[in-house]
Write a protein that holds these residues in place. Structure first.
Motif, PDB file in Angstrom:
ATOM      1  N   ALA A 144      35.579  15.550 -33.775  1.00 50.98           N
ATOM      2  CA  ALA A 144      36.200  15.396 -32.175  1.00 50.98           C
ATOM      3  C   ALA A 144      34.922  14.551 -31.384  1.00 50.98           C
ATOM      4  O   ALA A 144      33.656  14.794 -31.579  1.00 50.98           O
ATOM      5  CB  ALA A 144      36.183  16.850 -31.551  1.00 50.98           C
ATOM      6  N   TRP A 178      46.504  18.468 -41.541  1.00 54.32           N
ATOM      7  CA  TRP A 178      46.128  18.225 -40.185  1.00 54.32           C
ATOM      8  C   TRP A 178      46.473  16.571 -39.792  1.00 54.32           C
ATOM      9  O   TRP A 178      47.218  16.391 -38.960  1.00 54.32           O
ATOM     10  CB  TRP A 178      44.829  18.457 -39.612  1.00 54.32           C
ATOM     11  N   THR A 188      40.120  12.539 -31.017  1.00 56.10           N
ATOM     12  CA  THR A 188      40.235  13.863 -31.062  1.00 56.10           C
ATOM     13  C   THR A 188      39.340  14.629 -29.930  1.00 56.10           C
ATOM     14  O   THR A 188      38.100  14.440 -29.818  1.00 56.10           O
ATOM     15  CB  THR A 188      39.849  14.278 -32.598  1.00 56.10           C
ATOM     16  N   SER A 239      43.443  21.546 -29.874  1.00 51.89           N
ATOM     17  CA  SER A 239      43.708  20.184 -29.703  1.00 51.89           C
ATOM     18  C   SER A 239      44.742  19.639 -28.733  1.00 51.89           C
ATOM     19  O   SER A 239      44.773  18.999 -27.823  1.00 51.89           O
ATOM     20  CB  SER A 239      43.686  19.375 -31.230  1.00 51.89           C
ATOM     21  N   ASP A 281      44.345  17.940 -25.419  1.00 48.05           N
ATOM     22  CA  ASP A 281      44.971  16.675 -25.085  1.00 48.05           C
ATOM     23  C   ASP A 281      46.051  16.545 -23.892  1.00 48.05           C
ATOM     24  O   ASP A 281      46.444  15.729 -23.013  1.00 48.05           O
ATOM     25  CB  ASP A 281      45.976  16.208 -26.394  1.00 48.05           C
ATOM     26  N   THR A 317      51.005  17.020 -33.382  1.00 45.61           N
ATOM     27  CA  THR A 317      49.761  17.553 -32.651  1.00 45.61           C
ATOM     28  C   THR A 317      50.072  17.356 -31.214  1.00 45.61           C
ATOM     29  O   THR A 317      49.060  17.759 -30.579  1.00 45.61           O
ATOM     30  CB  THR A 317      48.640  16.940 -33.178  1.00 45.61           C
ATOM     31  N   THR A 364      38.447  18.713 -28.683  1.00 43.27           N
ATOM     32  CA  THR A 364      38.580  20.074 -28.840  1.00 43.27           C
ATOM     33  C   THR A 364      38.295  21.007 -27.475  1.00 43.27           C
ATOM     34  O   THR A 364      37.910  20.317 -26.591  1.00 43.27           O
ATOM     35  CB  THR A 364      37.581  20.585 -29.947  1.00 43.27           C
ATOM     36  N   ALA A 384      49.640  15.061 -37.632  1.00 41.47           N
ATOM     37  CA  ALA A 384      49.291  13.685 -36.465  1.00 41.47           C
ATOM     38  C   ALA A 384      50.004  12.606 -36.457  1.00 41.47           C
ATOM     39  O   ALA A 384      50.302  12.206 -35.815  1.00 41.47           O
ATOM     40  CB  ALA A 384      47.698  13.717 -36.417  1.00 41.47           C
TER      41      ALA A 384
END
Length: 372
Positions: free
Chosen positions: A143, A48, A111, A94, A98, A57, A113, A52
């Protein structure tokens, strides 16, 4: 000479300008993740972080807002490719959170969620707070913000939301939640008069957010189902019984053909919903978008059930061993078909939409070409 297994390999079903490049990157990252987690029990944090770093992401978020400036099709292709390699990441939650926050003027940081609210909560109280119990919120660890979206069953003609809540703020309590089949880390989040903030004007509507979630989950389900299908096709083509491949047995061939038919149905439903989602919001009415997205999600969930069942039947005892990779796909299929909305609830919601709009109207919505 081409082997039977290779002749049955399905071509990529989700395309975009950079889909091939994304699939190639995911293939390499998945190989690294398999070394980090050979059993496939939990997502690899290193993968992950690498996604990113590569800007994958936030694929369809403008560069001015801290994204990569790609398209939603790119994000669908990424989600599909990760699932096809049986990789679990928070990309659906995510990236969607975002995308919602990017509608504001500030650049994205940290971050985020996402969670759907209980169906009986449609908006904050007069004091700007929300009290709710969220039993399974994904990817809370790390997050700092939680995006709250009204559930489909609570949708009204002028529904409110979404809202953000500070996970470290007052009125927020976190506690352990039951582990998921697919390794997704969940936590229960209890909100007790927790202050919330509405997104600024111009933010996506809850209906569009839910449609986006449904499409991304459908793409993930299709990818995992294709992975299970390919593994099964290779097995019955190479495994022999009485001097001939299992595929020569009519019942085995019929099971494999049924799996492929379900994959094609899920692919067609997803493509139609994607085209509807991409259309101008002035022509893609909420009813059309909601119906198309729900149909894609329900079809993908039904495909998951059929593919997982048939894959295990055709593998026999081999398919339930920890050493064999089939469980990496089927555990995800069983978990994702009911996430974030259970298949039964999604089907019931589509049924209520059919009753409200009328059967003839809904049929026209579902079968008419997506708006351009």
């Amino acid at each position: 000479m081409t082997t039977p297994a290779k002749t049955r390999r399905r071509e990529p079903t989700i395309t975009s300008e950079y889909a091939d490049e994304l699939r190639e990157v995911v293939r390499g990252l998945a190989a690294d993740a398999a070394e980090e987690d050979p059993a496939g029990e939990a997502p690899g944090p290193a993968l992950w972080e690498r996604l990113a770093e590569l800007g994958m992401t936030r694929l369809d978020i403008p560069e001015t807002a801290g994204g990569s400036g790609g398209t939603f099709d790119d994000l669908l292709a990424l989600t599909h490719a990760l699932a096809r390699h049986a990789v679990t990441t928070p990309v659906t939650e995510s990236a969607t959170a975002d995308w919602c926050l990017a509608s504001g003027a500030s650049r994205l940081t940290g971050t985020v969620t996402l969670a759907l609210l209980p169906t009986d909560i449609t908006e904050p109280g007069a004091d700007g707070t929300i009290t709710a119990q969220l039993p399974a919120v994904p990817w809370v660890s790390g997050a700092h913000t939680l995006l709250l979206v009204p559930a489909a069953e609570a949708a009204g003609a002028h529904e409110a939301g979404p809202w953000t809540v500070d996970l470290e703020g007052p009125g927020v309590t976190r506690r352990p939640s039951a582990p998921a089949l697919c390794g997704t880390p969940y936590e229960a989040v209890d909100l007790t008069a927790a202050p919330v903030l509405a997104l600024p004007p111009g933010a996506p509507s809850p209906a569009r957010i839910r449609a986006r979630l449904a499409l991304l989950r459908s793409a993930a389900l299709l990818g995992a189902a294709e992975g299970a299908y390919e593994l099964t096709a290779a097995h019955v083509s190479q495994r022999e019984q009485f001097g001939a491949p299992l595929l020569k047995i009519p019942a085995v061939a019929a099971h494999l053909a049924t799996m492929r038919v379900h994959l094609l149905q899920a692919e067609a439903a997803l493509n139609h919903a994607r085209d509807t989602y991409r259309a101008d919001t002035a022509t893609a009415t909420p009813v059309r978008l909601t119906a198309a997205a729900a149909t894609a999600r329900i079809t993908a969930a039904a495909t998951s059930t059929e593919v997982a069942r048939s894959a295990h039947q055709l593998h026999g005892a081999l398919g339930i061993t920890a050493e064999y990779p089939l469980h990496r796909y089927t555990r995800r299929l069983w978990a994702w078909r009911d996430t974030p909305v259970p298949q039964q609830a999604e089907t019931a919601a589509l049924g209520r939409l059919a009753v409200a709009a009328g059967e003839a109207t809904l049929w026209d919505v579902l079968t008419a070409p997506a708006p351009n």
